[in-house]
Design an enzyme around this catalytic site. Structure first.
Site, mmCIF file in Angstrom:
data_model
loop_
_atom_site.group_PDB
_atom_site.id
_atom_site.type_symbol
_atom_site.label_atom_id
_atom_site.label_comp_id
_atom_site.label_asym_id
_atom_site.label_seq_id
_atom_site.Cartn_x
_atom_site.Cartn_y
_atom_site.Cartn_z
ATOM 1 N N SER A 161 0.668 -0.926 0.152
ATOM 2 C CA SER A 161 0.148 0.474 0.095
ATOM 3 C C SER A 161 0.759 1.543 -0.271
ATOM 4 O O SER A 161 1.841 1.022 0.163
ATOM 5 C CB SER A 161 -0.790 -0.172 1.174
ATOM 6 O OG SER A 161 -1.756 1.145 1.145
ATOM 7 N N TYR A 207 -1.962 -1.216 10.352
ATOM 8 C CA TYR A 207 -2.042 -1.429 9.388
ATOM 9 C C TYR A 207 -0.535 -0.474 8.511
ATOM 10 O O TYR A 207 -0.274 -1.533 7.577
ATOM 11 C CB TYR A 207 -3.072 -0.557 8.411
ATOM 12 C CG TYR A 207 -3.257 -0.895 7.182
ATOM 13 C CD1 TYR A 207 -4.064 -1.688 6.850
ATOM 14 C CD2 TYR A 207 -3.101 0.160 5.963
ATOM 15 C CE1 TYR A 207 -4.564 -1.831 5.187
ATOM 16 C CE2 TYR A 207 -3.093 0.277 4.479
ATOM 17 C CZ TYR A 207 -3.904 -1.341 4.334
ATOM 18 O OH TYR A 207 -4.500 -1.588 2.779
HETATM 19 P P1 NAD Z 1 -11.262 -6.320 -0.154
HETATM 20 O O1 NAD Z 1 -11.947 -6.276 1.572
HETATM 21 O O2 NAD Z 1 -12.057 -5.678 -0.881
HETATM 22 O O3 NAD Z 1 -10.966 -7.674 -0.345
HETATM 23 C C1 NAD Z 1 -10.179 -8.721 0.731
HETATM 24 C C2 NAD Z 1 -9.926 -9.412 0.269
HETATM 25 O O4 NAD Z 1 -9.019 -10.926 1.502
HETATM 26 C C3 NAD Z 1 -11.787 -10.526 0.505
HETATM 27 O O5 NAD Z 1 -11.452 -11.731 -0.739
HETATM 28 C C4 NAD Z 1 -11.187 -11.014 1.555
HETATM 29 O O6 NAD Z 1 -11.794 -12.738 2.203
HETATM 30 C C5 NAD Z 1 -10.363 -11.290 2.029
HETATM 31 N N1 NAD Z 1 -9.664 -11.925 3.561
HETATM 32 C C6 NAD Z 1 -10.078 -11.014 4.337
HETATM 33 N N2 NAD Z 1 -8.938 -11.890 5.757
HETATM 34 C C7 NAD Z 1 -9.559 -12.259 5.486
HETATM 35 C C8 NAD Z 1 -8.636 -13.911 5.863
HETATM 36 N N3 NAD Z 1 -8.840 -13.900 7.335
HETATM 37 N N4 NAD Z 1 -8.366 -14.731 5.471
HETATM 38 C C9 NAD Z 1 -8.876 -14.913 4.269
HETATM 39 N N5 NAD Z 1 -8.874 -13.836 3.184
HETATM 40 C C10 NAD Z 1 -8.997 -13.224 3.694
HETATM 41 O O7 NAD Z 1 -10.178 -5.410 0.396
HETATM 42 P P2 NAD Z 1 -9.673 -4.521 -1.100
HETATM 43 O O8 NAD Z 1 -9.126 -3.502 -1.122
HETATM 44 O O9 NAD Z 1 -9.223 -5.398 -2.212
HETATM 45 O O10 NAD Z 1 -8.077 -4.729 -0.367
HETATM 46 C C11 NAD Z 1 -6.580 -5.949 -1.019
HETATM 47 C C12 NAD Z 1 -5.507 -5.482 -0.488
HETATM 48 O O11 NAD Z 1 -5.126 -4.411 -0.867
HETATM 49 C C13 NAD Z 1 -5.175 -6.090 0.656
HETATM 50 O O12 NAD Z 1 -3.847 -5.785 1.578
HETATM 51 C C14 NAD Z 1 -5.182 -4.219 1.590
HETATM 52 O O13 NAD Z 1 -4.187 -3.951 2.401
HETATM 53 C C15 NAD Z 1 -4.736 -3.566 -0.066
HETATM 54 N N6 NAD Z 1 -5.366 -1.989 -0.221
HETATM 55 C C16 NAD Z 1 -6.045 -1.942 -0.733
HETATM 56 C C17 NAD Z 1 -6.010 -0.211 -1.294
HETATM 57 C C18 NAD Z 1 -7.534 0.043 -1.376
HETATM 58 O O14 NAD Z 1 -7.783 1.553 -1.715
HETATM 59 N N7 NAD Z 1 -8.741 -0.695 -1.821
HETATM 60 C C19 NAD Z 1 -5.242 0.319 -1.172
HETATM 61 C C20 NAD Z 1 -3.991 0.082 -0.525
HETATM 62 C C21 NAD Z 1 -4.114 -1.234 -0.452
#
Ligand code: NAD
Length: 259
Positions: free
Chosen positions: A141, A154
């Site tokens: 991130s 985080y």
């Molecule tokens: P999201 O909540 O849409 O998806 C997260 C996924 O992780 C889901 O499929 C969920 O079921 C799974 N998950 C959560 N806990 C779990 C567990 N205990 N076991 C197995 N699976 C689990 O989130 P996202 O926004 O798509 O985030 C994905 C990644 O991208 C994360 O690592 C997040 O930190 C990173 N990220 C997101 C953003 C953003 O703006 N959305 C920005 C920077 C980084």
């Protein structure tokens, strides 16, 4: 990439699903993981299979317990024989000032966002070394590079994940295995929608107003990065052209970190 086996954690929604779609489009067999309703996941598997003509497996290992999370790799290896591509994407967020941050929430965020990727890389590397090829992409991130208030766990986990990416890249530097990190800015997924809802609850403004405000506070482009764009970068990092990109932390953040 035809026929390569890709494990993408947290691929039942958001960024992970976007990555799975792009890898599927390249002909990779997909191992999905994450939470969701059984019927919805079955429908997703069916759609990806039909659309891309690849095998699509779902291995529902809960990654909140790092000691057990390597089962995802052993089960994928049992099913496909090996894993070529590992994308550590599953992640969670908790927002609170340090004084109010529950220590069990801290541990949860560290476990899923940092310790589990460590456990999965530890599990996947031996077979990758044996086969002489591998790609590991860690979804970090902008918070792996800089901080925001109220995100202590985080920010710590994502900074750690970038450090861990560099260590693995060094340990694999003389092999055809690469390990890199991607640093997204805001991407409109359920994880961010929850944060917008929390802001709405405090401010009383509309969801649309808070969405705009959240973007403009940090992301100079004023636009979200898309899950498709992130999937495209993962495909590139898995391609032969990226063979000498090692231990990088690549931003996709609309300019967030250049300020
Ligand atoms: P999201 O909540 O849409 O998806 C997260 C996924 O992780 C889901 O499929 C969920 O079921 C799974 N998950 C959560 N806990 C779990 C567990 N205990 N076991 C197995 N699976 C689990 O989130 P996202 O926004 O798509 O985030 C994905 C990644 O991208 C994360 O690592 C997040 O930190 C990173 N990220 C997101 C953003 C953003 O703006 N959305 C920005 C920077 C980084």
């Amino acid at each position: 990439m035809n026929g390569k086996v890709a494990v993408i954690t947290g691929s039942t929604s958001g960024i992970g699903l976007g990555i799975a779609e792009r890898l599927g489009a390249q002909g990779c067999h997909l191992v999905l993981n994450g939470f969701g309703e059984t019927e919805q996941i079955r429908a997703l598997q069916h759609r990806l299979k039909e659309t891309y003509g690849v095998q699509v497996s779902y291995i529902p290992v809960d990654l909140s317990v790092p000691a057990q999370s390597s089962q995802l790799i052993t089960k994928a290896e049992d099913e496909f024989g090996h894993v070529d591509i590992l994308v550590n994407n599953a992640g969670i967020q908790h927002v609170a000032p340090v004084e109010d941050f529950p220590i069990d929430q801290w541990q949860k965020v560290i476990d899923i966002n940092l310790t589990t990727p460590f456990a999965l890389m530890k599990a996947v590397l031996p077979r990758m070394r044996e086969r002489g090829w591998g790609r590991i992409v860690n979804i970090a991130s902008v918070h792996g590079l800089i901080a925001s208030a109220q995100k202590s766990a985080y920010v710590s986990a994502k900074h750690g994940l970038i450090g861990l990416t560099k260590v693995v890249a060094l340990e694999t530097a003389r092999t055809p295995i690469t390990c890199n990190a991607i640093c997204p800015g805001w991407v409109l997924t359920p994880l961010v929608e929850k944060q917008i809802q929390e802001r709405v609850a405090v401010s009383g403004r509309s969801f649309e107003e808070e969405k705009k405000a959240l973007l403009l506070e940090k992301q100079p482009s004023g636009e979200f990065a898309s899950v498709e764009q992130l999937g495209g970068l993962v495909v590139y990092l898995c391609s032969p052209d990226a063979a000498q990109i090692r231990g990088a932390a690549m931003t996709v953040d609309g300019g967030w970190t250049i300020q």
